[in-house]
Design a protein around this motif. Structure first.
Motif: not given
Length: 161
Positions: A13-23
């Motif tokens: 889930x690291x990539x999904x969480x990062x993408x969500x926060x970055x957006x």
């Protein structure tokens, strides 16, 4: 949650969480800091975290870290230097991604988060409610209002051209 479950959660889930926060934040360094803090909190509290619900827990912690970060950032004021030699080009840019990012930027933090959680990450209304601390009906109402606002922005020719 065991160390193995924690590591599996990080991997999945690291990539999904990062993408969500970055957006939401639109700043890579800030997004990395928020995600790192979320993983750190999950590690510290791993004894209380159910391994089967680590994704929901992780997104909840990351969401709250992001909200705290946004609140802190609002208190800081930046002085931008004005340069008269900067050229402004008045030509249309046909970049769909940029238009969508600008449309998302028009939403408040809650609405933007809900749209990203539902439409980008694919969470259910119930899961989004758990992550954000809103009731399922509040999620539906806020999401509907956000989508109406996005639609109004996107159908306006001056915003798209």
């Amino acid at each position: 949650m065991t160390e193995r479950e924690y590591n599996q959660c990080v991997t999945e889930y690291a990539d999904n969480v990062y993408r969500f926060i970055l957006k939401n934040l639109r700043h890579e360094e800030d997004a990395r800091d928020v995600v790192q803090t979320a993983f750190e909190k999950m590690w510290v509290n791993r004894a209380q975290v159910d391994g089967s619900k680590c994704k929901s827990y992780l997104f909840t912690v990351a969401y709250h870290q992001m909200v705290d970060h946004i609140r802190k950032a609002k208190r800081v004021t930046y002085k931008e230097e004005f340069n008269e030699n900067v050229r402004v080009y008045d030509r249309p840019m046909h970049n769909t991604r940029k238009v969508l990012e600008e449309a998302l930027a028009q939403l408040n933090e809650t609405q933007r988060s809900l749209v990203l959680l539902k439409d980008y990450e694919g969470y259910s209304y119930e899961e989004i409610g758990q992550i954000t601390g809103l009731s399922e009906s509040q999620v539906k109402v806020y999401l509907h209002r956000a989508r109406v606002q996005l639609k109004n922005y996107l159908v306006s020719p001056e915003n798209v051209l």
